[in-house]
Design a protein around this motif. Structure first.
Motif, short mmCIF file in Angstrom:
data_model
loop_
_atom_site.label_atom_id
_atom_site.label_comp_id
_atom_site.label_asym_id
_atom_site.label_seq_id
_atom_site.Cartn_x
_atom_site.Cartn_y
_atom_site.Cartn_z
N GLU A 48 45.29 39.10 31.24
CA GLU A 48 46.13 37.91 31.32
C GLU A 48 45.69 36.92 32.41
O GLU A 48 46.04 35.74 32.35
CB GLU A 48 47.58 38.32 31.54
CG GLU A 48 48.12 39.18 30.40
CD GLU A 48 49.63 39.16 30.30
OE1 GLU A 48 50.26 38.32 30.95
OE2 GLU A 48 50.19 39.99 29.56
N LEU A 49 44.96 37.39 33.41
CA LEU A 49 44.39 36.49 34.42
C LEU A 49 42.90 36.33 34.15
O LEU A 49 42.28 37.16 33.50
CB LEU A 49 44.57 37.07 35.81
CG LEU A 49 45.96 37.00 36.45
CD1 LEU A 49 45.93 37.71 37.80
CD2 LEU A 49 46.40 35.56 36.64
N ASN A 107 49.20 39.69 24.31
CA ASN A 107 49.71 39.30 25.62
C ASN A 107 49.99 37.82 25.64
O ASN A 107 49.30 37.03 25.00
CB ASN A 107 48.68 39.62 26.71
CG ASN A 107 48.30 41.09 26.76
OD1 ASN A 107 47.54 41.58 25.93
ND2 ASN A 107 48.82 41.81 27.72
N VAL A 108 51.02 37.48 26.41
CA VAL A 108 51.38 36.07 26.58
C VAL A 108 51.38 35.80 28.08
O VAL A 108 52.39 36.01 28.76
CB VAL A 108 52.75 35.76 25.95
CG1 VAL A 108 53.04 34.27 26.04
CG2 VAL A 108 52.81 36.23 24.51
N PRO A 109 50.25 35.36 28.65
CA PRO A 109 50.13 35.29 30.10
C PRO A 109 50.92 34.18 30.78
O PRO A 109 51.29 34.33 31.95
CB PRO A 109 48.62 35.07 30.30
CG PRO A 109 48.15 34.44 29.03
CD PRO A 109 49.00 35.02 27.96
N ASP A 110 51.20 33.08 30.08
CA ASP A 110 51.79 31.93 30.77
C ASP A 110 53.27 31.72 30.43
O ASP A 110 53.80 30.63 30.62
CB ASP A 110 50.99 30.65 30.49
CG ASP A 110 50.76 30.41 29.00
OD1 ASP A 110 51.32 31.18 28.18
OD2 ASP A 110 50.05 29.45 28.66
N VAL A 111 53.92 32.77 29.90
CA VAL A 111 55.35 32.67 29.57
C VAL A 111 56.06 33.91 30.09
O VAL A 111 55.58 35.03 29.90
CB VAL A 111 55.56 32.55 28.05
CG1 VAL A 111 57.06 32.58 27.70
CG2 VAL A 111 54.92 31.28 27.50
N VAL A 112 57.20 33.71 30.78
CA VAL A 112 58.04 34.85 31.16
C VAL A 112 58.86 35.24 29.94
O VAL A 112 59.69 34.46 29.46
CB VAL A 112 58.96 34.49 32.34
CG1 VAL A 112 59.90 35.66 32.67
CG2 VAL A 112 58.14 34.11 33.56
N GLY A 166 43.88 46.65 34.55
CA GLY A 166 43.59 46.57 33.12
C GLY A 166 44.33 45.44 32.43
O GLY A 166 43.72 44.45 31.99
N ASP A 167 45.66 45.56 32.33
CA ASP A 167 46.45 44.51 31.68
C ASP A 167 46.40 43.21 32.48
O ASP A 167 46.38 42.12 31.90
CB ASP A 167 47.90 44.96 31.52
CG ASP A 167 48.05 45.99 30.40
OD1 ASP A 167 47.42 45.79 29.36
OD2 ASP A 167 48.78 46.97 30.59
N LEU A 168 46.36 43.30 33.79
CA LEU A 168 46.30 42.09 34.60
C LEU A 168 45.00 41.34 34.35
O LEU A 168 44.97 40.10 34.31
CB LEU A 168 46.42 42.45 36.08
CG LEU A 168 46.77 41.32 37.06
CD1 LEU A 168 48.09 40.66 36.68
CD2 LEU A 168 46.84 41.87 38.48
N GLY A 169 43.91 42.09 34.11
CA GLY A 169 42.64 41.46 33.84
C GLY A 169 42.57 40.78 32.49
O GLY A 169 41.72 39.91 32.28
N LEU A 229 51.68 46.36 39.07
CA LEU A 229 51.44 44.92 39.06
C LEU A 229 50.43 44.62 37.96
O LEU A 229 49.22 44.84 38.11
CB LEU A 229 50.90 44.48 40.43
CG LEU A 229 50.90 42.98 40.69
CD1 LEU A 229 52.34 42.44 40.70
CD2 LEU A 229 50.22 42.67 42.00
N GLU A 230 50.93 44.11 36.81
CA GLU A 230 50.06 43.87 35.66
C GLU A 230 50.44 42.61 34.89
O GLU A 230 49.89 42.35 33.82
CB GLU A 230 50.08 45.09 34.72
CG GLU A 230 51.46 45.55 34.32
CD GLU A 230 51.45 46.90 33.59
OE1 GLU A 230 50.35 47.45 33.36
OE2 GLU A 230 52.54 47.40 33.27
N LYS A 231 51.37 41.81 35.42
CA LYS A 231 51.78 40.56 34.78
C LYS A 231 51.63 39.40 35.76
O LYS A 231 52.06 39.49 36.92
CB LYS A 231 53.24 40.64 34.34
CG LYS A 231 53.52 41.64 33.24
CD LYS A 231 52.94 41.20 31.90
CE LYS A 231 53.63 39.96 31.36
NZ LYS A 231 53.08 39.54 30.06
N PRO A 232 51.03 38.30 35.34
CA PRO A 232 50.90 37.14 36.23
C PRO A 232 52.25 36.65 36.76
O PRO A 232 52.34 36.18 37.89
CB PRO A 232 50.25 36.07 35.33
CG PRO A 232 49.50 36.87 34.30
CD PRO A 232 50.34 38.08 34.06
N ALA A 233 53.31 36.78 35.95
CA ALA A 233 54.64 36.33 36.40
C ALA A 233 55.07 37.11 37.63
O ALA A 233 55.73 36.57 38.53
CB ALA A 233 55.66 36.51 35.28
#
Length: 524
Positions: free
Chosen positions: A249-250, A162-167, A244-247, A220-224
């Motif tokens: 990346e956040l 996962n790459v949480p801080d890049v769109v 799950g995925d949101l947890g 809703l599973e991406k910080p972007a």
């Protein structure tokens, strides 16, 4: 048979190897499932087609609409392979990532996604194997990056990242998804769940392909996506808060507050919202959940979610029916708590300004004023019923839908007991007759009880909610007469002032029923 739920919050359950037989799917429905989820990340199209046929046969047998949600896999970002099948990492050391397909080693990790490498920049965080390994980009070159290992010691073949801080420059629909989407639409599912949504454009792309053949459920599973929260909820038809995925990346402590925010915003905009992932996780292998899991489900109910969802618990677990039954019991217990109603009412959103909003508000207040047995909505597209569900009334909503597809969609909404009534309606008297018959036949009301009925005139046109009438049920359910009181006269005037709404009422006996729903325990 018209199974009636004695609760307002709905249950979504995922079907899979542990729950794919007609007997098991029927048992899940009888235990409390309202909507079945088909997860296209697993199984074949043939598997899902067979399961869909079982659900539709069950729907015909029970006489109650059942919703089906087809969940698209979305782009799965995975590493390549290693020479020995795994590598050992040491925090503080540097490792190279590139798109070369050759197996990697402790100094080089293959990522078969050159577009991802291009999107990363110095300082970007990359999470590997659900966050068990964390690296930070230290240097970027042509077709490669060098990253410092921040945490984690082991990594094996084909783990996700996962790459949480890049769109990322990746569509939410892969070629596999497009094939699965076409298959699901041909089956006739009501909901398409979109994975990996980052931008509003991802939803618009999906809607262009779907062409009104199904409604869109935003996962809703991406910080972007959180950065565009209001806009993407407005574009979607329902929301799944996929923790799950949101947890991954956040930061985990951010999730509870975000969950509350998503539920509030979804309710404000009148969109059904599901809370999902690991709700009763321990019941995959145990017959009872942990205390913390029970509290987790209860909190989602207290927050006003339309539905709570089971994933592996019902799809692959050892106790799928028991998990549904446990979730059903938790919801009922919460909704019987005297404090629950105070919490739900305190979170009611500000009313909208359309005629439909005015009618729905009038129906809500009038129903409370006359202690109605139910609010009845007659709807073509479902909008009338969604307006009513947004209010989270203490009494049941009977949603009469003239279209079967609409009836199936509304099953997901809070407090709605859905009835498919395909017969043509030409007058409000016919609606009142149908409403009183359904209310008495399915145990919502009896002689002397009152109903608040909303609809749109002219009939059979979506988006025309403009009529509220209050009726008292006579001894014969097929007859009804309008009701009157000082409170309803006030509501009629308020609704007329809001937009020319008709609230036709006449005098009737002021009868009270013995088991009045003051505690809000009668649910549809």
């Amino acid at each position: 048979m018209h199974s009636r739920r004695e609760r307002a919050t709905k249950i979504v359950a995922t079907l899979g190897p542990a729950s794919s037989s007609p007997e098991k799917i029927k048992a899940l429905f009888e235990a409390g499932v309202d909507v079945f989820r088909m997860n296209f990340s697993h199984g074949t199209q043939a598997d899902h087609g067979r399961i869909y046929g079982i659900v539709r046969a069950l729907e015909k047998e029970t006489g109650r609409p059942i919703g089906v949600l087809a969940d698209m896999q979305g782009p799965k970002l995975r590493l390549g392979k290693f020479v020995d099948g795994f590598i050992t990492l040491t925090p503080g050391t540097t490792v190279r990532f590139d798109s070369d397909s050759a197996p990697g080693d402790a100094k080089r990790i293959p990522i078969p996604h050159p577009e991802i490498l291009e999107a990363l920049h110095e300082g970007s965080t990359v999470l590997l194997d659900d966050g068990k390994v964390r690296v930070r980009v230290a240097k970027k070159g042509r077709g490669f990056i060098e990253a410092e290992v921040v945490a984690g010691t082991r990594l094996s073949n084909n783990k996700g990242f996962n790459v949480p801080d890049v769109v990322l420059p990746v569509s939410s629909l892969t070629e596999k998804d497009k094939g699965d989407l076409a298959f699901a639409l041909d089956l006739g599912v009501e909901w398409i769940a979109l994975s990996f949504v980052q931008r509003p454009e991802d939803i618009l792309e999906a809607k262009e392909l779907i062409q009104d053949r199904a409604d869109v459920n935003l996962k809703l599973e991406k910080p972007a996506a959180v950065e565009h929260l209001t806009e993407i909820i407005e574009l979607s038809d329902s929301i799944m808060f996929a923790r799950g995925d949101l947890g991954v990346e956040l930061s985990l402590p951010e999730l509870p507050a975000l969950q509350k925010r998503v539920i509030r915003e979804s309710r404000r905009l009148g969109k059904p919202v599901i809370v999902a992932t690991q709700m009763l996780e321990s019941m995959i292998t145990a017959p009872v959940p942990t205390r913390a899991e029970v509290s987790d489900v209860a909190n989602a109910v207290y927050e006003g979610a339309d539905a709570v969802m089971l994933s592996a618990e019902s799809a692959a677990g050892q106790y799928p029916v028991e998990a549904v039954a446990m979730m059903d019991q938790i919801i009922k217990q919460v909704e019987c708590d005297p404090g629950y109603r105070a919490i739900i009412d305190s979170q009611r959103p500000e009313p909208g300004h359309s005629i439909a909003d005015a009618v729905t508000q009038a129906a809500y207040h009038a129903a409370n004023a006359i202690n109605a047995a139910a609010i009845v909505t007659y709807t073509l597209s479902g909008t009338t019923t969604l307006h009513a569900a947004r209010e989270r009334p203490r009494i049941p909503i009977i949603g009469i839908a003239s279209r079967l597809a609409t009836a199936r969609k509304l099953v997901m909404s809070y407090g709605v007991h859905v009835v498919h009534a395909p017969e043509e309606i030409h007058t409000f008297a016919e609606i009142a007759s149908k409403a009183t018959h359904i209310a008495t036949d399915q145990g919502f009301a009896g002689p002397g009880d009152r109903l608040a009925i909303t609809a749109g005139v002219p009939f059979a046109q979506p988006g025309t909610t403009n009529v509220l009438r209050l009726v008292t049920i006579e001894k014969k359910a097929e007859k009804s007469k309008p009701d009157s009181s000082a409170a309803t006269s006030h509501k009629r005037a308020a609704a007329k002032k809001a937009g020319g709404t008709e609230a036709a009422v006449k005098k009737s006996p002021a009868r009270k029923t013995a088991a009045r729903r003051s505690a809000g325990t009668r649910r549809g």
